[in-house]
Design an enzyme around this catalytic site. Structure first.
Site, PDB file in Angstrom:
ATOM      1  N   ARG A 115     -80.222  57.450  -1.587  1.00 15.05           N
ATOM      2  CA  ARG A 115     -79.049  57.180  -2.249  1.00 15.05           C
ATOM      3  C   ARG A 115     -79.076  55.939  -3.844  1.00 15.05           C
ATOM      4  O   ARG A 115     -78.541  55.813  -4.219  1.00 15.05           O
ATOM      5  CB  ARG A 115     -77.947  56.935  -2.073  1.00 15.05           C
ATOM      6  CG  ARG A 115     -77.920  57.947  -0.651  1.00 15.05           C
ATOM      7  CD  ARG A 115     -76.114  56.738   0.144  1.00 15.05           C
ATOM      8  NE  ARG A 115     -75.704  58.081   1.456  1.00 15.05           N
ATOM      9  CZ  ARG A 115     -76.521  58.207   3.088  1.00 15.05           C
ATOM     10  NH1 ARG A 115     -77.262  57.125   3.457  1.00 15.05           N
ATOM     11  NH2 ARG A 115     -75.819  59.025   3.709  1.00 15.05           N
ATOM     12  N   LYS A 137     -77.237  59.329 -17.076  1.00 11.79           N
ATOM     13  CA  LYS A 137     -77.547  61.133 -16.252  1.00 11.79           C
ATOM     14  C   LYS A 137     -78.715  61.810 -16.597  1.00 11.79           C
ATOM     15  O   LYS A 137     -79.380  61.955 -16.907  1.00 11.79           O
ATOM     16  CB  LYS A 137     -76.670  61.850 -18.055  1.00 11.79           C
ATOM     17  CG  LYS A 137     -75.109  62.080 -18.115  1.00 11.79           C
ATOM     18  CD  LYS A 137     -74.787  62.911 -18.575  1.00 11.79           C
ATOM     19  CE  LYS A 137     -73.164  62.948 -19.181  1.00 11.79           C
ATOM     20  NZ  LYS A 137     -72.893  64.236 -20.087  1.00 11.79           N
ATOM     21  N   GLU A 179     -80.150  66.554 -31.998  1.00  6.91           N
ATOM     22  CA  GLU A 179     -79.377  65.385 -31.601  1.00  6.91           C
ATOM     23  C   GLU A 179     -79.035  64.083 -32.268  1.00  6.91           C
ATOM     24  O   GLU A 179     -77.754  63.453 -32.221  1.00  6.91           O
ATOM     25  CB  GLU A 179     -80.241  64.930 -29.854  1.00  6.91           C
ATOM     26  CG  GLU A 179     -80.322  66.066 -29.549  1.00  6.91           C
ATOM     27  CD  GLU A 179     -78.591  65.606 -28.576  1.00  6.91           C
ATOM     28  OE1 GLU A 179     -78.134  65.364 -28.450  1.00  6.91           O
ATOM     29  OE2 GLU A 179     -78.548  66.738 -27.332  1.00  6.91           O
ATOM     30  N   LYS A 221     -75.560  56.538 -28.896  1.00  6.90           N
ATOM     31  CA  LYS A 221     -75.194  56.627 -27.320  1.00  6.90           C
ATOM     32  C   LYS A 221     -75.002  55.070 -26.271  1.00  6.90           C
ATOM     33  O   LYS A 221     -74.294  55.476 -25.758  1.00  6.90           O
ATOM     34  CB  LYS A 221     -76.655  57.061 -27.039  1.00  6.90           C
ATOM     35  CG  LYS A 221     -76.545  58.042 -25.540  1.00  6.90           C
ATOM     36  CD  LYS A 221     -77.109  59.169 -25.137  1.00  6.90           C
ATOM     37  CE  LYS A 221     -76.622  59.607 -23.859  1.00  6.90           C
ATOM     38  NZ  LYS A 221     -77.918  60.820 -23.584  1.00  6.90           N
ATOM     39  N   GLU A 231     -68.194  59.351 -17.567  1.00  9.19           N
ATOM     40  CA  GLU A 231     -67.767  60.315 -18.715  1.00  9.19           C
ATOM     41  C   GLU A 231     -66.054  60.703 -18.590  1.00  9.19           C
ATOM     42  O   GLU A 231     -66.102  62.191 -18.150  1.00  9.19           O
ATOM     43  CB  GLU A 231     -68.525  62.187 -18.829  1.00  9.19           C
ATOM     44  CG  GLU A 231     -68.527  63.125 -19.903  1.00  9.19           C
ATOM     45  CD  GLU A 231     -69.669  63.684 -19.741  1.00  9.19           C
ATOM     46  OE1 GLU A 231     -69.997  65.125 -21.307  1.00  9.19           O
ATOM     47  OE2 GLU A 231     -70.027  64.522 -18.702  1.00  9.19           O
ATOM     48  N   ARG A 235     -66.871  59.200 -23.656  1.00 13.09           N
ATOM     49  CA  ARG A 235     -68.290  60.207 -23.771  1.00 13.09           C
ATOM     50  C   ARG A 235     -68.394  61.345 -23.840  1.00 13.09           C
ATOM     51  O   ARG A 235     -69.216  62.413 -23.925  1.00 13.09           O
ATOM     52  CB  ARG A 235     -68.984  59.730 -22.464  1.00 13.09           C
ATOM     53  CG  ARG A 235     -70.369  59.875 -22.190  1.00 13.09           C
ATOM     54  CD  ARG A 235     -70.845  59.864 -20.872  1.00 13.09           C
ATOM     55  NE  ARG A 235     -72.571  59.457 -20.834  1.00 13.09           N
ATOM     56  CZ  ARG A 235     -73.577  59.210 -20.278  1.00 13.09           C
ATOM     57  NH1 ARG A 235     -73.593  58.189 -19.429  1.00 13.09           N
ATOM     58  NH2 ARG A 235     -74.612  59.552 -20.201  1.00 13.09           N
ATOM     59  N   ASN A 239     -70.964  65.054 -26.606  1.00 18.70           N
ATOM     60  CA  ASN A 239     -71.455  66.655 -25.992  1.00 18.70           C
ATOM     61  C   ASN A 239     -71.098  67.826 -27.544  1.00 18.70           C
ATOM     62  O   ASN A 239     -71.271  69.186 -27.444  1.00 18.70           O
ATOM     63  CB  ASN A 239     -70.141  67.133 -25.006  1.00 18.70           C
ATOM     64  CG  ASN A 239     -70.565  66.569 -23.809  1.00 18.70           C
ATOM     65  OD1 ASN A 239     -71.817  66.324 -23.057  1.00 18.70           O
ATOM     66  ND2 ASN A 239     -69.538  65.754 -22.675  1.00 18.70           N
ATOM     67  N   HIS A 242     -72.643  71.141 -28.175  1.00 15.97           N
ATOM     68  CA  HIS A 242     -73.617  71.494 -26.600  1.00 15.97           C
ATOM     69  C   HIS A 242     -72.680  72.340 -25.512  1.00 15.97           C
ATOM     70  O   HIS A 242     -73.531  73.442 -24.542  1.00 15.97           O
ATOM     71  CB  HIS A 242     -73.401  69.654 -25.668  1.00 15.97           C
ATOM     72  CG  HIS A 242     -74.969  69.163 -26.487  1.00 15.97           C
ATOM     73  ND1 HIS A 242     -74.181  68.419 -27.493  1.00 15.97           N
ATOM     74  CD2 HIS A 242     -76.042  69.257 -25.682  1.00 15.97           C
ATOM     75  CE1 HIS A 242     -75.623  67.796 -27.367  1.00 15.97           C
ATOM     76  NE2 HIS A 242     -76.168  67.800 -26.480  1.00 15.97           N
ATOM     77  N   HIS A 246     -75.862  75.314 -24.628  1.00 18.65           N
ATOM     78  CA  HIS A 246     -76.083  75.186 -23.234  1.00 18.65           C
ATOM     79  C   HIS A 246     -75.967  76.693 -23.011  1.00 18.65           C
ATOM     80  O   HIS A 246     -77.293  76.488 -21.775  1.00 18.65           O
ATOM     81  CB  HIS A 246     -75.129  73.766 -22.125  1.00 18.65           C
ATOM     82  CG  HIS A 246     -75.436  72.347 -22.131  1.00 18.65           C
ATOM     83  ND1 HIS A 246     -74.836  71.477 -21.559  1.00 18.65           N
ATOM     84  CD2 HIS A 246     -76.512  72.250 -22.988  1.00 18.65           C
ATOM     85  CE1 HIS A 246     -75.310  70.564 -21.135  1.00 18.65           C
ATOM     86  NE2 HIS A 246     -76.612  70.938 -21.894  1.00 18.65           N
ATOM     87  N   HIS A 258     -84.276  73.258 -26.733  1.00 19.27           N
ATOM     88  CA  HIS A 258     -82.950  72.644 -26.419  1.00 19.27           C
ATOM     89  C   HIS A 258     -81.909  72.070 -27.744  1.00 19.27           C
ATOM     90  O   HIS A 258     -81.055  72.633 -28.212  1.00 19.27           O
ATOM     91  CB  HIS A 258     -82.786  71.236 -25.596  1.00 19.27           C
ATOM     92  CG  HIS A 258     -81.655  70.413 -25.419  1.00 19.27           C
ATOM     93  ND1 HIS A 258     -80.727  70.561 -25.291  1.00 19.27           N
ATOM     94  CD2 HIS A 258     -80.969  69.290 -26.579  1.00 19.27           C
ATOM     95  CE1 HIS A 258     -79.495  70.081 -25.051  1.00 19.27           C
ATOM     96  NE2 HIS A 258     -79.506  68.463 -25.922  1.00 19.27           N
TER      97      HIS A 258
END
Length: 354
Positions: A115, A137, A179, A221, A231, A235, A239, A242, A246, A258
């Site tokens: 965890r 992330k 980016e 960022k 998010e 946040r 995106n 994106h 994606h 990407h």
């Protein structure tokens, strides 16, 4: 010159940007760990070996595939197996050494083992430095889409050694700039000006201008993540470009870089903002001019729309059946566009047709 950018979340950490800082920074960050698992892509084997030589026999090395091929459950299971056989405890640490896919994978494995164990990320690509390794992330891909399985997990440190970029092929270096362009449009117009007025030096890893543009993008960022780690609101602006990006990656079975997919996604989001009556056409044109100056794609085959639409509806940013897109009212003025009708979406996509 070394720049330290604090990320002020509930578990603060630093992003360190400089040249020839890899070994000392990682050694400092993992000091005290009984064992260290270094997850690296093939191109980083020499640096991984040097790290083992620097730190000693308690370092375990695990080579994983390049790019998105690393972000599979089978690869994560391979790393969990190594950790289990080595009796990894919560006082041990993981190091992710490689591109954005490797840092995503290493972060996910660290987040899920017991965890959560500590992780240090050392990105070796522009994309990894300005995006994937910053913000906590982590994730892997599934047959249904990109990053649908993952966790939020703070790294202990992010080490951006710009010397790792010196030998990258030019096209691989530039693809990461999608980016950077995104960061400029959503928050820091000075990034766009640097690219427009000083393109050659701003894309040369040995120059102060390059270091500045990397640091500025990371700062964008870091500021957003500090306000909204999981998010829930702000946040989402990260995106920008994106949602379609994606979907293109998934449709292309991750054979596209990407950054190339996000470049097309940025153009789509800009056109969507224009059609929604928010974004001036001059700013749409500015998107196209900057992306094309970086040799990034701005068009895509028209016949794949239905496949892309179906994939976007499974995107983690959707809310039930409602698609959500980040669009701009102007440079540095992002906002959410909820539930645009299908005709508007298709019209925006048609503008990208090659």
């Amino acid at each position: 010159m070394t720049t330290v950018i604090p990320v002020r979340t509930e578990r603060p950490y630093d992003v360190v940007v400089g040249r020839d800082i890899l070994l000392p920074q990682i050694a400092e960050a993992v000091a005290g760990a009984a064992q260290v698992l270094v997850v690296h892509q093939p191109a980083m084997a020499r640096q991984a070996d040097a790290l083992k030589a620097e730190l000693g026999d308690h370092v375990l090395l695990a080579e994983v595939p390049d790019a998105e091929a690393a972000k599979r459950i089978e690869v994560a299971q391979f790393l969990w197996q190594i950790m289990g056989q080595a009796d990894f405890t919560r006082t041990d640490m993981v190091v992710g050494l490689g591109g954005g896919a490797v840092t995503d994978l290493a972060g996910f494995v660290a987040a899920t083992w017991l965890r959560g164990v500590g992780v240090v990320l050392a990105p070796s690509s522009v994309l990894g430095m300005v995006d994937a390794a910053v913000g906590g992330k982590t994730g892997i891909n599934t047959e249904q889409g990109k990053n649908l399985v993952g966790a939020f997990h703070h790294p202990a440190r992010v080490v951006c050694d710009l010397a790792l970029l010196d030998t990258l092929p030019r096209n691989e270096l530039l693809t990461g700039f999608a980016e950077i362009v995104k960061a400029g449009f959503i928050a820091d117009p000075a990034i766009l000006t640097l690219l427009e007025e000083h393109l050659d030096v701003a894309t040369d890893p040995t120059t102060p201008e390059f270091a500045e543009i990397i640091a500025r993008s990371i700062q964008v960022k870091a500021d957003v993540v500090a306000e909204d780690f999981t998010e829930q609101g702000l946040r989402e602006i990260l995106n920008y470009g994106h949602t379609l990006g994606h979907a293109i990656e998934h449709t292309e079975r991750y054979r596209w870089r990407h950054g190339a997919a996000v470049a097309i996604g940025l153009m789509f989001a800009a056109e969507l903002g224009r059609l929604a009556g928010r974004l001036p056409e001059s700013v749409v044109d500015r998107h196209r001019a900057i992306l094309e100056s970086l040799e990034l794609p701005t068009t895509y085959p028209i016949g794949r729309w239905q496949t892309l639409l179906a994939t976007m509806r499974r995107d983690k940013k959707a809310r039930g059946a409602m698609l959500r897109f980040i669009v701009l009212d102007d440079v540095a003025r992002p906002r959410v566009l909820e539930g645009p009708d299908d005709s508007m979406l298709f019209t925006a996509y048609q503008s990208l047709a090659d």
